[in-house]
Design a protein around this motif. Structure first.
Motif, PDB file in Angstrom:
ATOM      1  N   ARG A 122     -48.937 -20.485  73.354  1.00 48.07           N
ATOM      2  CA  ARG A 122     -47.667 -19.963  72.816  1.00 48.07           C
ATOM      3  C   ARG A 122     -47.919 -18.890  71.767  1.00 48.07           C
ATOM      4  O   ARG A 122     -47.225 -17.876  71.725  1.00 48.07           O
ATOM      5  N   SER A 123     -48.919 -19.086  70.910  1.00 51.29           N
ATOM      6  CA  SER A 123     -49.156 -18.055  69.892  1.00 51.29           C
ATOM      7  C   SER A 123     -49.775 -16.812  70.527  1.00 51.29           C
ATOM      8  O   SER A 123     -49.489 -15.687  70.108  1.00 51.29           O
ATOM      9  N   GLU A 124     -50.595 -16.984  71.545  1.00 52.41           N
ATOM     10  CA  GLU A 124     -51.194 -15.830  72.230  1.00 52.41           C
ATOM     11  C   GLU A 124     -50.147 -15.020  73.010  1.00 52.41           C
ATOM     12  O   GLU A 124     -50.392 -13.869  73.358  1.00 52.41           O
ATOM     13  N   LEU A 125     -49.008 -15.625  73.312  1.00 51.97           N
ATOM     14  CA  LEU A 125     -47.948 -14.919  74.052  1.00 51.97           C
ATOM     15  C   LEU A 125     -47.039 -14.099  73.131  1.00 51.97           C
ATOM     16  O   LEU A 125     -46.021 -13.564  73.570  1.00 51.97           O
ATOM     17  N   ASP A 126     -47.457 -13.999  71.861  1.00 47.60           N
ATOM     18  CA  ASP A 126     -46.671 -13.299  70.850  1.00 47.60           C
ATOM     19  C   ASP A 126     -46.282 -11.881  71.279  1.00 47.60           C
ATOM     20  O   ASP A 126     -45.220 -11.383  70.914  1.00 47.60           O
ATOM     21  N   GLY A 127     -47.138 -11.228  72.059  1.00 46.01           N
ATOM     22  CA  GLY A 127     -46.881  -9.830  72.410  1.00 46.01           C
ATOM     23  C   GLY A 127     -46.232  -9.638  73.770  1.00 46.01           C
ATOM     24  O   GLY A 127     -46.226  -8.523  74.285  1.00 46.01           O
ATOM     25  N   ASN A 128     -45.699 -10.700  74.357  1.00 44.29           N
ATOM     26  CA  ASN A 128     -45.067 -10.590  75.683  1.00 44.29           C
ATOM     27  C   ASN A 128     -43.705 -11.260  75.645  1.00 44.29           C
ATOM     28  O   ASN A 128     -43.602 -12.445  75.350  1.00 44.29           O
ATOM     29  N   ILE A 129     -42.690 -10.479  75.972  1.00 43.39           N
ATOM     30  CA  ILE A 129     -41.331 -11.009  75.915  1.00 43.39           C
ATOM     31  C   ILE A 129     -40.817 -11.278  77.331  1.00 43.39           C
ATOM     32  O   ILE A 129     -40.936 -10.425  78.215  1.00 43.39           O
ATOM     33  N   CYS A 130     -40.266 -12.485  77.550  1.00 43.19           N
ATOM     34  CA  CYS A 130     -39.635 -12.843  78.816  1.00 43.19           C
ATOM     35  C   CYS A 130     -38.217 -13.281  78.513  1.00 43.19           C
ATOM     36  O   CYS A 130     -38.001 -14.114  77.650  1.00 43.19           O
ATOM     37  N   ARG A 131     -37.253 -12.674  79.217  1.00 43.81           N
ATOM     38  CA  ARG A 131     -35.860 -13.004  78.913  1.00 43.81           C
ATOM     39  C   ARG A 131     -35.304 -14.051  79.872  1.00 43.81           C
ATOM     40  O   ARG A 131     -34.154 -14.459  79.749  1.00 43.81           O
ATOM     41  N   CYS A 132     -36.076 -14.457  80.893  1.00 41.17           N
ATOM     42  CA  CYS A 132     -35.548 -15.427  81.864  1.00 41.17           C
ATOM     43  C   CYS A 132     -36.003 -16.856  81.607  1.00 41.17           C
ATOM     44  O   CYS A 132     -35.209 -17.772  81.536  1.00 41.17           O
ATOM     45  N   THR A 133     -37.311 -17.030  81.490  1.00 39.01           N
ATOM     46  CA  THR A 133     -37.863 -18.380  81.684  1.00 39.01           C
ATOM     47  C   THR A 133     -37.777 -19.293  80.476  1.00 39.01           C
ATOM     48  O   THR A 133     -37.917 -20.497  80.623  1.00 39.01           O
ATOM     49  N   GLY A 134     -37.614 -18.736  79.288  1.00 39.58           N
ATOM     50  CA  GLY A 134     -37.747 -19.593  78.109  1.00 39.58           C
ATOM     51  C   GLY A 134     -39.196 -19.971  77.875  1.00 39.58           C
ATOM     52  O   GLY A 134     -39.477 -20.854  77.052  1.00 39.58           O
ATOM     53  N   TYR A 135     -40.121 -19.342  78.591  1.00 43.70           N
ATOM     54  CA  TYR A 135     -41.579 -19.464  78.405  1.00 43.70           C
ATOM     55  C   TYR A 135     -42.165 -20.789  78.880  1.00 43.70           C
ATOM     56  O   TYR A 135     -43.383 -20.886  79.081  1.00 43.70           O
ATOM     57  N   HIS A 136     -41.364 -21.816  79.046  1.00 40.31           N
ATOM     58  CA  HIS A 136     -41.925 -23.143  79.285  1.00 40.31           C
ATOM     59  C   HIS A 136     -42.821 -23.156  80.524  1.00 40.31           C
ATOM     60  O   HIS A 136     -43.955 -23.646  80.481  1.00 40.31           O
ATOM     61  N   ASN A 137     -42.319 -22.600  81.633  1.00 39.02           N
ATOM     62  CA  ASN A 137     -43.125 -22.620  82.859  1.00 39.02           C
ATOM     63  C   ASN A 137     -44.261 -21.596  82.825  1.00 39.02           C
ATOM     64  O   ASN A 137     -45.269 -21.780  83.522  1.00 39.02           O
ATOM     65  N   ILE A 138     -44.108 -20.570  82.008  1.00 36.06           N
ATOM     66  CA  ILE A 138     -45.225 -19.627  81.816  1.00 36.06           C
ATOM     67  C   ILE A 138     -46.388 -20.374  81.161  1.00 36.06           C
ATOM     68  O   ILE A 138     -47.539 -20.271  81.601  1.00 36.06           O
ATOM     69  N   VAL A 139     -46.064 -21.132  80.119  1.00 32.89           N
ATOM     70  CA  VAL A 139     -47.102 -21.894  79.408  1.00 32.89           C
ATOM     71  C   VAL A 139     -47.755 -22.902  80.355  1.00 32.89           C
ATOM     72  O   VAL A 139     -48.988 -23.022  80.407  1.00 32.89           O
ATOM     73  N   LYS A 140     -46.920 -23.608  81.145  1.00 31.86           N
ATOM     74  CA  LYS A 140     -47.463 -24.583  82.112  1.00 31.86           C
ATOM     75  C   LYS A 140     -48.402 -23.894  83.096  1.00 31.86           C
ATOM     76  O   LYS A 140     -49.493 -24.402  83.421  1.00 31.86           O
ATOM     77  N   ALA A 141     -47.985 -22.736  83.590  1.00 35.10           N
ATOM     78  CA  ALA A 141     -48.792 -22.014  84.581  1.00 35.10           C
ATOM     79  C   ALA A 141     -50.130 -21.573  83.983  1.00 35.10           C
ATOM     80  O   ALA A 141     -51.177 -21.704  84.631  1.00 35.10           O
ATOM     81  N   ILE A 142     -50.090 -21.078  82.752  1.00 36.38           N
ATOM     82  CA  ILE A 142     -51.341 -20.597  82.128  1.00 36.38           C
ATOM     83  C   ILE A 142     -52.295 -21.770  81.891  1.00 36.38           C
ATOM     84  O   ILE A 142     -53.494 -21.678  82.161  1.00 36.38           O
TER      85      ILE A 142
END
Lengths: 265, 162
Positions: B127-147
């Motif tokens: 989550r802290s490493e994703l500081d420089g990437n903005i996603c307006r759809c997912t709420g990041y939760h599944n991005i974090v799971k995928a990574i």
């Protein structure tokens, strides 16, 4: 972006002569401030002299407690330097808090110090560590270097080549980020070296980075958060804007100083 | 005008552009690699992230001439012959994207963070490493799971190789 002429310098002296021969020339290092500013047409250098490939401006050298960081060293390199972490981990942690990972891969310590953004992190570290700013022409004490908002003691065409300091016994940094811009609304760097304590504050002062003398006196007498509790921070000279007024920032200075002290141990 | 030469996804490529041309525009318009996106005008969103000499950078905040001579990897260079990169596959499995606009930059950022942390990734770090990437759809939760899933798979295959 307005048109510009790009030049890649191979040495400090070549950079200086390219600058001197340019029209409205500017130096660019990582470009993480300058290129976005040029995109917004808030900067329009006729000639752009790239310092990123100059070998003499790269590398971190540590000799005993003496640290020398080349101006073209990126924030990511400082953050990941295990050698620097053994003598001054606070500077590594500070570098790891700048911007985001992609910005840290490009942005450089020399660029940050030369730009002297009032909300940048490195100026606080340089001032608290009583660092020496090594330029293409001379050596400047940090106390004399940071002169105001985006203002430094650098002369026209002068290049920051390296930053040098003695690693302190203890040091710590803490900042409160603006939740949108992620820049420091207030950041405090505390450093203790041979009984001498220096406290530098960024993000809060209307004239940019400054030393907090009352905190330095309190911590020199007693290196503890209790000592900080007794200090009253004067909101005079602090920034008031839509993100927070001067009283709010005065409180932040105290809270961040306590966190920085806790980080220093 | 400048001649910019880069090694892009393993191939040497060059093109002429103005000195003021941003790397992202050079990649999209001169090299025809349109997987790298422009999502903002303020260097904040991360949709343009590529790897320059192996490190994630925002190609909207670098001039093409600054990058000349370097090695570049874009989203098009990740997949092998017919196989998705493990990070791409994990984004598919874990629904790490919705509209997909930010995804090329997020995937490039994810590969970079996995490379740097070498298996030692936890949710907080991601989550802290994703500081420089903005996603307006997912709420990041599944991005974090995928990574995290891709990281686990990549460390397992690294260990199996050793």
């Amino acid at each position: 972006m307005y048109a510009t002429n790009y030049h890649r310098a191979a040495s400090v002296s070549e950079a200086a002569s390219l600058f001197a021969g340019g029209a409205e020339a500017q130096y660019v290092s990582g470009g993480m401030t300058l290129i976005p500013t040029m995109k917004q047409r808030l900067a329009a250098p006729g000639d752009l002299v790239d310092l990123r490939h100059i070998p003499d401006m790269k590398g971190i050298a540590i000799d005993g407690r003496r640290v020398r960081i080349g101006a073209a060293v990126t924030h990511a390199e400082v953050a990941a330097s295990s050698q620097l972490a053994t003598v001054c981990p606070a500077v590594c942690r500070l570098a790891g808090m700048i911007g985001d990972p992609h910005v840290r891969h490009m942005g450089t310590i020399g660029g940050s110090v030369a730009n002297n953004d009032p909300a940048a992190d490195y100026p606080a570290a340089m001032l608290a560590l009583a660092a020496t700013i090594v330029t293409s022409q001379r050596e400047i004490a940090a106390d004399d270097f940071f002169t105001g908002l985006f203002e430094t003691a650098l002369e026209e065409g002068e290049i920051v080549v390296a930053l040098a300091f003695d690693a302190p016994e203890k040091a710590g940094y803490a900042k409160f980020r603006n939740p949108a811009s992620r820049y420091a609304m207030t950041g405090v760097f505390v450093a203790k070296a041979s009984g001498n304590v220096r406290v530098a504050v960024t993000g809060a002062g209307s004239d940019g980075v400054f030393r907090q003398g009352d905190m330095e006196a309190a911590l020199s007498a007693n290196w503890s958060t209790d000592a900080l509790s007794g200090v009253t921070v004067d909101p005079g000279g602090l920034i008031s804007d839509l993100h927070g007024d001067a009283e709010y920032r005065a409180n932040l200075v105290k809270v961040m100083a306590k966190r920085a002290l806790a980080a220093a141990g | 005008m400048a001649k910019v030469t880069l090694t892009v996804n393993g191939r040497k490529m060059s093109g002429d552009c103005e000195d003021r041309t941003l790397l992202v525009h050079f990649i999209r318009e001169k090299l025809g690699l349109t997987g790298t996106h422009v999502g903002c005008d303020t260097s904040q969103c991360g949709a343009c992230v590529v790897h320059l000499d192996g490190k994630s950078v925002k190609s909207c905040s670098i001039l093409a001439v600054q990058a000349s001579g370097s090695t570049l990897t874009t989203i098009e260079g990740l997949a092998g012959q017919g196989d998705m990169h493990p990070v791409q596959a994990a984004f598919k499995t874990h629904h790490g994207l919705q509209c997909g606009f930010c995804t090329p930059g997020v995937v490039m950022a994810a590969v970079d963070m996995i490379n740097r942390h070498g298996g030692a990734l936890d949710e907080e770090t991601v989550r802290s490493e994703l500081d420089g990437n903005i996603c307006r759809c997912t709420g990041y939760h599944n991005i974090v799971k995928a990574i995290l899933a891709a990281n686990a798979e990549m460390s397992a295959s690294r260990q199996a190789a050793e």
